[in-house]
Every structure is written in C-alpha cells, then in structure tokens.
Enzyme design. Sequence first.
Site, short mmCIF file in Angstrom:
data_model
loop_
_atom_site.label_atom_id
_atom_site.label_comp_id
_atom_site.label_asym_id
_atom_site.label_seq_id
_atom_site.Cartn_x
_atom_site.Cartn_y
_atom_site.Cartn_z
N GLN A 194 40.55 37.44 51.07
CA GLN A 194 40.14 36.33 50.19
C GLN A 194 38.73 35.85 50.49
OE1 GLN A 194 41.71 35.26 47.62
NE2 GLN A 194 43.78 36.09 47.90
N THR A 252 43.87 62.66 49.29
CA THR A 252 42.56 62.84 48.65
C THR A 252 41.94 61.48 48.33
OG1 THR A 252 43.37 64.88 47.70
CG2 THR A 252 41.37 63.96 46.74
N CYS A 340 52.58 38.40 45.58
CA CYS A 340 53.44 39.38 46.24
C CYS A 340 54.83 38.82 46.51
CB CYS A 340 52.80 39.85 47.54
SG CYS A 340 51.27 40.77 47.26
#
Lengths: 405, 427
Positions: A194, A252, A340
Amino acid sequence: MNRIYLDHAATSPLRPEVHAVMAQAQAEGWGNPSSPHAEGRRARALLDGTRARVRDLLGARHHRVVFTRGGTESDNLAIFGRRTFGIPLISALEHSAVRVPALHLVQGFGRLHSEAPTRPEAPTRPLAPLTFPVSRTGAIDPDSLDRAAAGAPAPVGVVSCQLVNSETGICPDLTPVRQWCLRTGTPLHVDAVQAPGRVPLPMGDELPALLTLSGHKLGGPHGVGVLLVHRDVPLDPHLLGGGQEGGLRPGTEDVAAAVGFAEALSLALAEADVASPRLDYLRLRLEAAIVEVIPDARIHGGEGHRAPHILGVGIPGVSGDLLLASLDLEGIAAAPGSACRTGTPGPSPVLQALYGPEAGDAAPLRLSLGWNSQEAEIEEAALRIQRVLSRIRRSTSTPVSETVA
Amino acid sequence: MFVDPKDPRLPAPPLPGTRPRILVAMSGGVDSSVAAALLVEAGYEVLGVTMKTFCYDENQPLAKGPSKTCCGLDGILDARQVADRLGIPHYVFDVEEDFTRDVIDDFVHEYAHGRTPNPCVRCNSNTKFRDLMARGELLGCQGIATGHYVRVTPPAPDEGPGALPHLLRGADAGKDQAYFLWGLPTALLPLLHFPLGAFTKPEVRAMARERGLVTAEKPESQEICFVPMGDYRDFLSRRLAPRHPALEPGHIVSIDGEVLGEHRGFAGFTVGQRKGLGGGFPEPYFVLEIRPESREVVVGPKEALASATMEVGDVHWLIDEDLLRTVQGGHPIGVQIRHRAGSVAARIEGASDASVHVRFDVPQLAVTPGQSAVFFLGDRVLGGGRIHRVGGRTLTAGIASPGADAEPVSTRATSLSETAPPSLQRP
C-alpha cells in the site's frame, strides 16, 4: 450517475502510461526469456532491463529483485521461504497473505517439509500465528517481540510487519521491530503493497531483508508483484519447477507485466511528494463529511500516523452490507475492509486486534484514494456518502416493520 | 410449454414514464431467477439480493455430501451469475444473526418442548420478508418480489379505501406456497410482487431455459437448509444441552397409561408418526401425543389420531376488521394444517387476543402441535397461527381421512424413524 471509485486499496485502475509501455513490451518481448534464440533474447533483455530499473528505483544494491505473480505470492514466498529456519513472528495487523501462511507454519505444516527444531515444552498446534501487537497509533512495544518469541514453539525464522495497514491506513512504527531483528539476527519482511507514492518507502541501506510490492495497487497491472530478497538471506522457493527468477519463482516470466510494474512504481515514486499531501487533504475531506453526519463514527487509527490514501471508519448502528449496497447504488465504490476477506463473516482480525470485542459494534467502511482521485469528485462523493449515511441512520433508529409469528 | 411474451399472466409493466426499483430475493434457485428475469423484462429496475442465512459448519461442509438446500454458498454464486446475465446489481446480505435467533433457536426450542415446528414458515414470513422490507426501504425500493408460487391481487372496488390486497394460493396446486406466508407483515402486502404465482412449475422451467439461466435445471430444494442431510435429531443433539430432557430416555405409553416400551428421547418424535414397537402388536401404533413434562410419548391406533378441535396461538391476520369479525363469528372457512395438504372445512368457535379455537367439520388425523394452521376463504389466505393444543380426540368411527391431496398417514409414517417428517419439508 457517474461512478466515483473509492477502492484504490483493493485495486487502482491501470494508468494510461503503464498501458502504453505494456503494449509495446508485449509487441517486442513476447518471446520466452529462457529461450536461446533472438526472440527469447529480446524478451530476456527487456526483463533484465526492467529488473535493473526496479533495483535502481529502490536503491537496492544488496537485494535480488524477484518478480512474482502478485503481493500474495511475494508474502507467501517470504514466509514459507524461511520455513527451514523457524516459524514466523508477525504483527497482529498483517494481511491474510502473511497471517494465514504464518498460521500454517506455526501449526506444524512446515515441519512436514522441514527440520525446524521444536522445543519439547512448547504447546502443540497453537490456534493463532505468533504475533506482536500494534497499537491504534501504530506503536509497537519492543518487549512484546521478546515475549512472543519466548513463548514460541520453535525459533523465529522471519519477522513480518507491514508498512501500511490496508484496512485502516495505520503505519506501524518499524523502528523497534528493526532493532529486534538486528539484535537477534532475524530477517525482517515488510509488506509494503500500500505504500509506494503514499508513504516513504525504505530505500537503499534502509531496505529490510525482504520487501513485498504489488502492481495493481499502484495503477500497474494485476498479477505481478516483487519480492526484494537480500543477498545474504537464504530463502527456499515455495513453488517448484524451473530456474526462473533465480529458482525462487519458477514459471515463464510475464515480461510485459514486469515492465508495467516498473513503470507504475516509477510514476508513483516520482509523484509521491505531490500526491501524498494531496491524498491526505482529500481523505480528510471525506473524514470530516462522515463525522459531520455520524458524530460517533469511529475513525480507525485516527489517533496516530496513517497513510494518506486510506480511511477506515466504523459506523455504529447500521448493517455493513446494506451500507455498501446503498453506496454502490449511489455510484460510490467502497469496501468493508480487505477485499481478500469477502465472504468471511464477523469483524476482521485487524479490527479485532485493534478494538477487541468492540470491533463488531460498528459496520466497517473503507474508502481509499489513488492516482486519479479528483477533488471535484471527492466533494461529490462526500455529499453522496452523507446522504446515504443520514438515510440509513435515520431509518435504523425507528422500527421499520412489524414482527409476527 | 412456451409462454407467449404477451401472456397476460406476466407481470404488468410499470406506469408509463416510471421505472420503480424492485428488490428481488434471489436464492439461487430457478424460481427466483425467473422472477427476477420477468420483472426486468417488464421494465422495472431490479436489484437482486441473496440473504445469507447461515454458514455451513466449516469443519464438515462437504463430508456429508452435496447439499440441495437453497441458501448456501452455491446458491449465492448461482444467484450472482443470474444477476450478471440479467444485467442487474446483486448484493449478499448477511442475516445469520436474525436467522439463528428467529428460526434455528425457535426450531430447537419447539422440539425441546415436544412440538414439531415449521422453520420454513418462520423464515419466510418472519426473517426473510422482515429483513427484505427493512433493507428494501433503505435501498429506495418501491417493491419486494420473490419466486414464491402465490399471488397478490388488489382489493375489490367494493371493499372501500385502505382495504388490504388479497394473498392467494398459487395457480399451480402442486407448487402452491401459501402455507408458508401467513405471517407476512400486513404493511408489506401492497408492496409485494410474486411474478410466478400464475404459472406452473414446468412453465417456469421452460422460461428459465429459454432465457439461458444457469439455474434452469437446478433440482428442487428438499431439506431444511440448516439441517445437514435432513438429520434433525443429530442436529438437535448438537444444539441442545447435554442431558437435555428432550434427549433423555422415557416411557412409551398407551392412552390408558400402560407402559409399552422405552424411547431414546422425545425430540425424535412427531405426532402422527408410526412407531414400531416390535412384535406382539397386531396393528401399527402411531404417536398421539408428546408430554415433555413426564417425557412420555403416547401411542395408539390410527383412529386415535383424530381430533375434532384445535387451539391455534400466535395468530396473525392478513385481512380487514370487517372480514375478521365475520370469520371469527363462525363463518365457514378452510384450514390447512400441514404443507402439501389441501384445506379442510372448519369454523372458528372462539377467539381471544392472539389465539383461536377451531372446530373441524370432520375430525382430522394427526393434527400436530407446533405446525402452522393457515386459514383460507377459497384461495385467499386469511391468516394463520401455530397449533398449540389439540382437543376433542375421538375414538369413534366417522373419521375423515385427510383430503385426497393430503399426506396419507400411512405414508407419513413409513420413513420417519430417523428422518425429518414431511411436515418439515421446505416449500
């Protein structure tokens, strides 16, 4: 009705500058950076250049820059990556991306994979991670780390403390934590997702052993984060596979996302001196508007130093989900707290840690600002928020329906 | 099965130039999905809302197999998908606290006192609509809609100003849910929309398919949402204090007081349930009465299940004073005493405060304390209450079997030893 976006702490919209460099990177660096041919080398060069750019931006002379797929991955890597050295000691305000892995390790999950020695007298399977408290002003008692470590079932392998709390904006005072880590030789992990552009980041020699950053909190892309890892701090990978990112994050690499991340970080750091006081002013405007109609609103962390862009308030006497729905219908995007935690009932662990049993007495509301927040829209938002709060407060003070059966 | 877009049973459009905001309770089932779709198509501004009534026990969510109840997490996800498809906002409101207090605690309390509750009645008429109304008001809604199979019609012109709208049974007799809604707040009646009330279930499914709604083929919910796998005895034993009288052994006695056997707790019994007593008895015995004070379960032959009268308490009316006086004055009415049964002829013999004394024209079998009794005039719901006491038990002949579409007592009794009785079934 125009929408007003007040949830930058969850995700900030992609900055057009970032979009532009990412489009270019996607066109040029689409190859696999691990491939030996020209296309692969072009991607590799772009990635290496980007890594160097991030290192320079942060003055990270002694750190590796590990690109991950986001803040949660960086946090998990920092915590799980130290599992062979002991268990994590974390602040009571940590995000679930730190708290939940720390809980798993302290419950013995880590011992399945490691030889971390366990003290025979220690209690088995504690129900909470090993934490030290943070006060509502962000103060941390240096002795609390000693006390927590003494009661730990195993040695402390990493200490984690965030720079800015995402639900309240509280900025914990890292000084006593740093000193404890220095004294005990324990690496410090700082979750700073943040912070960039809002509060000063530790840089250069001030950098902690491990530092987490995330792209989409800054106006960068989703799905990319960084973990800075000091070269002297051993860390094991959490995902297993190829040798990418020095073996710490196999898979990758997403070159364009890394490029976008670096651009967003660069913009945030360059604008911080101007943006930070501007965000502070806008946040105080919202804060005043809420207190005007709800005098007993609880400003989370209001007593201490807070990040300029996050306003966490507790609104007593209303239902939180109704408040958010009403704001949404008024064109205001707001949050109850950390995105979340959506779907998890009850007050958040952060608010419980700060306010104890009173945490559930008020509906949590988080308003957060970002790079494209404008004064005019904040003025408009303040009016709409006042309208919603007045309506909800008025209605809940009188019975709205009869009860039968 | 095709429903014509001009079908007069579809919701009427709002007045020209208006777009009233309607809150639709979306459980994630096919019915509420179609209800929302029809209102969107009629031109209303629709908000989808899912009430989160309780959380599955995190320790055993999947261990007991997939759940077919309406309000779980899957329901929330399905409702959200449908809302996205319809292009309407969708919100989840956590009403767990209210639900636990009003529905689950009541459910446990009733069983602990030897009665057989209707939790779905409490939920529908109490928690659900009360919360919807409160929230709808705050969200600036002018109406509340659900996917119930019932209808609301405006009062007749000769009823005068201020008369209440009529709540009617759904057109699909097999799906009608009027039994569950007697407790609706009267203030809510003018605000209610039941877009499916005039349709049949197959028509609703067809409309869901036609609109490509993900819930089109979703099976009917059957269980009580908070009782996993319908094992309500297990649920009670976890909710009640250890050694609660309702879970302690007691006597099984005959009408004359003769001890015929032992039971493992009266919370396992429901009036009307067939009780196997082992060999030696020529005919099956049925539970006639549960006496919580002495923990006795009284059993007897099927004929002894019949009652001529009952006392209904917690009565709530959905009608005006005039009609109420007529009804309480002994006007012939219909009364329905369990879900999926028709109404039977009866009269109110006396009324006081919130309780009425009802006499059936023909004695009824297995009138069960705790269940709802709902009063009808034709298809119109007049009101209802909870059966408190059953009276006038008669052992003489001339007993009615409970209407053709009612549950025959024998089938009621077949599967009742460890599972929920049909009276506990969801709407």
